[in-house]
Design an enzyme around this catalytic site. Structure first.
Site, PDB file in Angstrom:
ATOM      1  N   LYS A   1       7.018 -34.970  15.205  1.00  0.00           N
ATOM      2  CA  LYS A   1       6.186 -36.190  15.142  1.00  0.00           C
ATOM      3  C   LYS A   1       7.026 -37.286  15.373  1.00  0.00           C
ATOM      4  O   LYS A   1       8.050 -37.653  14.445  1.00  0.00           O
ATOM      5  CB  LYS A   1       5.473 -36.160  14.009  1.00  0.00           C
ATOM      6  CG  LYS A   1       4.234 -37.381  13.993  1.00  0.00           C
ATOM      7  CD  LYS A   1       3.620 -37.648  12.646  1.00  0.00           C
ATOM      8  CE  LYS A   1       4.516 -38.873  11.962  1.00  0.00           C
ATOM      9  NZ  LYS A   1       4.529 -40.258  12.830  1.00  0.00           N
TER      10      LYS A   1
ATOM     11  N   GLU B   1      16.216 -36.602   4.163  1.00  0.00           N
ATOM     12  CA  GLU B   1      16.990 -37.676   4.367  1.00  0.00           C
ATOM     13  C   GLU B   1      16.255 -38.938   4.098  1.00  0.00           C
ATOM     14  O   GLU B   1      15.643 -39.420   4.746  1.00  0.00           O
ATOM     15  CB  GLU B   1      17.679 -37.496   5.971  1.00  0.00           C
ATOM     16  CG  GLU B   1      19.274 -38.455   5.674  1.00  0.00           C
ATOM     17  CD  GLU B   1      18.862 -39.877   6.045  1.00  0.00           C
ATOM     18  OE1 GLU B   1      19.123 -40.596   5.048  1.00  0.00           O
ATOM     19  OE2 GLU B   1      19.065 -40.014   7.325  1.00  0.00           O
TER      20      GLU B   1
ATOM     21  N   CYS C   1      19.527 -46.709   6.428  1.00  0.00           N
ATOM     22  CA  CYS C   1      19.322 -46.140   5.308  1.00  0.00           C
ATOM     23  C   CYS C   1      20.593 -46.188   4.250  1.00  0.00           C
ATOM     24  O   CYS C   1      20.519 -46.314   3.061  1.00  0.00           O
ATOM     25  CB  CYS C   1      18.832 -44.696   5.204  1.00  0.00           C
ATOM     26  SG  CYS C   1      19.951 -43.771   6.071  1.00  0.00           S
TER      27      CYS C   1
ATOM     28  N   GLU D   1      15.480 -50.708  -2.005  1.00  0.00           N
ATOM     29  CA  GLU D   1      15.982 -50.797  -0.704  1.00  0.00           C
ATOM     30  C   GLU D   1      15.085 -51.679   0.081  1.00  0.00           C
ATOM     31  O   GLU D   1      14.167 -51.443   0.537  1.00  0.00           O
ATOM     32  CB  GLU D   1      15.802 -49.291  -0.060  1.00  0.00           C
ATOM     33  CG  GLU D   1      16.427 -49.110   1.260  1.00  0.00           C
ATOM     34  CD  GLU D   1      16.168 -47.689   1.777  1.00  0.00           C
ATOM     35  OE1 GLU D   1      17.028 -47.096   2.599  1.00  0.00           O
ATOM     36  OE2 GLU D   1      15.056 -46.892   1.689  1.00  0.00           O
TER      37      GLU D   1
END
Length: 1053
Positions: free
Chosen positions: A237, A313, A347, A444
């Site tokens: 996806k 992840e 990230c 983040e």
């Protein structure tokens, strides 16, 4: 799914002695940000965020692929719906893309399942798979600029970055994984006794993959590459923000000759397509890159469906530590790159810039100047360093964090607002005087916002850097070898870059500690995500070691369970009165609970009832022992010596421990004393031998880099053991955890706490430091739930409870979980079988340990030509089985564990009778007290009966008839379980066919229940995650840290 990112591709290595021309590893990397100039530093002061954003440049590419790829064809969504993908430079529509949902996921999974089960892909040689992947890489090279243009248009990243770094790296990744396709090897294992043992590394099946929007192509490569190399099929996806490049390259895969159904791509949204993929019962594996919050949902959906293993992840808040000895100019440039690359949408971005107080003010001034010179503009324009953020949602989120930084008192040095009047551009932003409790230092942000924090010394910066829920990566800038080594070891992160940042070679593993994810991507480590380990055990027959029915050597310990003599045993054995020792503990609540003698139901002892408060105390002790105690500071040799002393003490107390095990559990004393306690001892000696053999790797990365991996203890391990084999499960879990240097909180089964408590006392007598092993006896709903919600975890028990364990892990801190769960193992008796031997082995496979084995051969498939003879002899063998007091000599079967299990088994027996199976023997209780059940045999069993589908966990043999191999393979595999199987044949072709075809974790050929310390054990499908025993078990208790350092002009490079 709010899929959203991954790390960068660029790699720089800056040091204080670098000249301007050596600031990048390659001229290619220089070109990306300096418009072809020889020196990036030479161009810093000519850049300006005042660059005008003119009319957007028309991308040099057409959008031709907007449909879903299912079974090799581009098709519309079943609903006919589409959604717009937007140009982040303007917010205008680029194209309308097919919007897949649950129905499309079903179609894609069905195509992938068919391609895996029936198509040519799994039948191809590894070399043929490799050739297709290499042809695909050639096509990527041919279409490099076209692919890069799509990536930039859809995502907003600079075209030069996409064309000169990311697409070439994407191509490199597929060549790398193509090279692995024919190098996936199992092992041969030197097990104790006369056995040939091998492991097969098999493809896991249908892999569901969800990729983010920040690096769509590279994440495609990180996930699809290893999955295909290992022989799996894929349903991928795409992120709803960036579907175009993945659809284009999928077309190239078809052109390269990939068979239909092997790769299927569904564009769509998280709550519809993403959730359907995560919950799908026919998906065997999930891999997800995205936010930590979405990762928790992905893991929960897996737990609630079919317990598919998940690679995650996730998010990061990486520290970039600038030490006192740093060359400030070089450090500023590297820290700038670490944060602002890819618009800050990485990230692993170095978003917490820690600078030593002695150089802090100088660093801030120069960081501000560098940010203000950064070129922001149309990403198709040459020389642009920063394009727009991906969409309005991300744009608004970043500006909200900037306002938060200002409001919380940080000093805004530059930027802090949008750039231009259209699109999603943000000026490069720098904050100084940032404190740890500010949101810009904790969360983040995923944007171009640099937070600069001041520190005094190494101890302080280590403590502050580690005080985060994330642990993805870190950067270190220093010339001191001692400082570099100290920080490398102390930082709890998956990657450490020393004097470089974002160095991503195909061979370097990437992944996080703590809530930054589970598993590793890239390199050799990534292959393990897409492989199952199958152990295959065959007895060796030769004059020196003749095996009459040596396959009854349960657990392969060299101490066989001596319950032979089919005709002299009788179920009329008397039950004698037991010895009654006393065990007690004091805990915070002061509560105790009774542990019962299954022979009578009487109380043996009252045992301390631990609850959530006791789990908290135990975890605190384990955490302190790991963070501060002597255990992690000991040499591996010292840990080994303690474990060996413990094994010596076990040997000394063998019979005492065996008596506790039998009394608490009901298993025959001879089985405990001659098999299980010696095996327990053997396991600790085995793992003691591993303590000083836990090695990392050196990695031959491209370029002038020294790359190593460290295998570090994971930390505090929570372990929950079952009641059927308390001692062995203690060893399977505690042994590898201690060998790897972890500390442990172990919860015993409430039915059988005594032997574990006794053994724990011996470990302390052997010199184990306080807090390293903590044992809490208690119940699942209190102590077990508290432990599952706390930290790292290993669990053995039922599949249903395993799903709860995984959900609790997902809802708390995303701790990695090892699960060894239920089974309904087929035992296949082929036409060529010696019926007498087959009956005896099948009898052992079901009735050993009162049938209370997760891997019991409880579906006995017998070929129709020997079926009637087999049934008659199986019935006779069951009637002659000795049932009685387990302390009595010659008894083969004691009582079931407790009243609940006893009644559950009798309920299944009644179900078998009511559903039309023929009851050949047993089927009722034995005696008038305790939990004894007569050995029960059913014939004429059908696959849809509960006794053939469910895990009975008792002395009930179901015998089913089959006609040929194709039929028995299909029926044996038609189960939610995949723990083990037995095969009884003398035909090598039959043995090999069944070995490969059965979707189980262990295949025993002409033997059963051979458990050597070195043989891995675990299941396929809903029988668990991971492997216990052997070298494979060590991986459950280790984290992989990649450490990358630039090499300075080595003569040989």
């Amino acid at each position: 799914m709010a899929a959203r990112r991954i790390s960068s591709l660029l790699s720089r290595s800056l040091t204080s002695s670098s000249s301007a021309a050596s600031l990048y590893r390659e001229s290619l990397l220089r070109d990306v940000v300096s418009s072809g100039k020889n020196s990036h530093l030479g161009g810093i002061y000519r850049y300006s965020t005042a660059a005008a954003i003119d009319e957007p440049i028309k991308p040099p590419v057409y959008v031709n692929y907007t449909k879903l790829l299912i079974n090799g064809k581009f098709v519309d969504a079943a609903s006919g719906k589409t959604f717009p993908t937007l140009d982040p430079r303007t917010g205008d529509v680029i194209a309308h893309v097919a919007e897949g949902d649950a129905e499309d996921i079903n179609r894609a999974v069905a195509a992938a399942r068919r391609a895996f089960d029936e198509g040519p892909w799994p039948k191809m040689t590894a070399y043929e798979r490799q050739r297709i992947m290499l042809r695909f890489a050639d096509l990527l090279e041919k279409h490099n600029d076209e692919i890069a243009a799509l990536e930039t248009w859809d995502n907003g990243k600079p075209f030069e970055q996409a064309a000169k770094i990311e697409v070439p790296m994407f191509t490199r990744l597929f060549r790398y994984y193509a090279g692995w396709a024919d190098k996936i090897h199992g092992l041969t294992i030197p097990a104790d006794g006369a056995f040939h043992v091998q492991t097969l590394h098999e493809p896991i099946g249908v892999s569901g993959q969800i990729i983010p929007w920040n690096f769509p192509l590279v994440m495609f490569g990180w996930k699809v590459g290893p999955a295909l190399a290992c022989g799996n099929t894929v349903v991928l996806k795409t992120a709803e923000q960036t579907p175009l490049s993945a659809l284009f390259v999928a077309k190239l895969f078809n052109e390269a000759g990939l068979p239909p159904g092997v790769l299927n791509i569904v564009s769509g949204f998280g709550p519809t397509a993403g959730a359907a993929l995560c919950s799908h019962m026919d998906v065997d594996k999930l891999a997800f890159t995205g936010s930590t919050e979405t990762g928790k949902i992905v893991l929960e959906l897996s737990a609630r469906s079919n317990l598919k293993p998940v690679t995650l992840e996730l998010g990061g808040k990486s520290p970039f530590i600038v030490c006192e000895d740093a060359d400030v100019d070089n450090a500023v440039e590297m820290a700038h790159f670490a944060l602002f690359f890819n618009q800050g949408q990485c990230c692993c971005a170095g978003s917490r810039t820690y600078v030593h107080e002695h150089i802090y003010d100088e660093f801030v001034e120069k960081a501000k100047a560098r940010a203000m010179k950064r070129v922001v503009g149309d990403p198709f324009k040459e020389g642009v360093e920063q394009g727009p953020q991906v969409d309005s949602e991300q744009f608004e989120k970043i500006l909200k964090y900037i306002r938060s930084g200002i409001e919380s008192g940080a000093s805004l040095e530059s930027g802090g607002e949008r750039f231009g009047t259209q699109g999603y551009y943000i000026k490069p932003t720098v904050f100084s005087n940032v404190q740890e409790d500010m949101l810009i230092a904790k969360d983040e942000i995923f944007g171009p916002v640099q937070s600069i924090l001041k520190y005094k010394d190494l101890d302080e910066v280590v403590r502050r850097a580690n005080a985060s829920r994330y642990g993805l990566a870190a950067g270190i800038f220093t010339q001191s070898l001692d400082t570099a080594n100290t920080l490398t070891r102390a930082l709890r992160v998956g990657t450490v870059w020393i004097n470089c940042f974002d160095t991503f070679d195909a061979a370097i593993p990437f992944g996080g500690y703590k809530m930054s994810g589970q598993g590793r991507e890239k390199g050799e480590y990534s292959l393990k995500n897409y492989l199952q380990v199958k152990a295959v055990v065959t007895p060796l027959k030769n004059p020196a070691c003749h095996a009459e029915i040596e396959n009854r050597k349960a657990f392969g310990s060299g101490s066989p369970y001596q319950g032979r003599g089919t005709c002299k045993y009788s179920t009329a054995a008397a039950i004698e009165e037991p010895i009654k020792p006393s065990v007690n503990l004091v805990v915070a609540s002061g509560k105790t609970f009774p542990t019962l003698d299954p022979r009578t139901g009487d109380v043996i002892a009252h045992v301390a009832e631990g609850d959530a408060e006791d789990i908290n105390r135990a975890v605190a002790a384990a955490r302190k022992a790991f963070d501060e105690g002597p255990w992690p500071k000991m040499t591996a040799y010292e840990r080994s010596r303690i474990m060996l002393r413990f094994a010596d003490l076990l040997e000394k107390h063998n019979d005492e421990i065996a008596a506790l095990e039998t009394w608490d559990n009901g298993k025959p004393f001879k089985q405990s004393a001659k098999v299980e306690v010696p095996m327990f001892t053997r396991l600790f000696r085995y793992y003691a031998g591993w303590a000083d053999k836990v090695h990392g790797l050196t990695v031959p990365a491209d370029g002038s880099l020294h790359v190593q991996t460290l295998h570090e203890p994971i930390g505090v391990a929570g372990q929950i053991i079952p009641w059927n084999f308390p001692l062995l499960m203690f060893a399977w879990k505690v042994g590898p955890a201690l060998a790897c240097g972890n500390t442990v909180v172990l919860k015993t089964a409430e039915q059988t706490p005594l032997s574990a408590l006794f053994a724990a006392n011996l470990l302390h007598e052997a010199g184990l430091p306080s807090g390293v092993l903590n044992v809490v006896s208690g119940f699942g709903g209190t102590a077990g739930t508290a432990l599952c919600s706390h930290m790292d975890l290993a669990f053995t028990g039922s599949t249903d409870t395993g799903k709860v364990v995984l959900e609790l892990a997902a809802k708390s801190n995303l701790k990695p979980v090892t699960l060894e769960l239920g089974g309904k193992s087929p035992f296949i008796v082929c036409e060529d079988a010696d019926v007498d031997k087959a009956v005896e082995l099948a009898h052992f496979a079901v009735f050993f340990n009162q049938g209370q084995c997760c891997c019991a051969g409880s579906r006995t498939y017998v070929h129709e030509r020997v079926y009637d003879e087999f049934v008659e002899k199986a019935k006779a063998r069951a009637i002659s089985r000795v049932v009685g007091d387990p302390f009595k000599e010659g008894v083969e079967q004691g009582p079931q564990i407790d009243l609940k299990q006893y009644e559950k088994i009798l309920k299944y027996v009644r179900s078998g009778i009511e559903s039309g199976a023929s009851l050949e023997s047993g089927g009722e209780r034995m005696g008038t007290k305790g939990y004894y059940i007569k050995p029960t045999v059913f014939s004429d069993v059908k696959d849809d009966m509960l006794i053939a589908k469910d895990e009975n966990f008792g002395p009930v043999q179901s015998i089913l008839k089959f006609k040929d191999l194709g039929e028995v393979i299909r029926r044996a595999n038609a189960s939610r379980y995949g723990l083990a199987a037995g095969v009884f044949t003398h035909n090598i072709d039959t043995a090999n066919t069944l070995t490969r075809a059965l979707r189980v974790g262990t295949v025993w050929i002409n033997c059963f229940d051979i458990f050597d310390a070195a043989i891995p054990f675990g299941g396929y499908k809903m029988s668990g995650h991971g492997r216990e025993k052997g070298e494979h078990s060590l991986k459950n208790y280790l984290q992989v840290k990649a450490v990358v350092t630039p090499l300075k002009n080595p003569a040989w490079l």
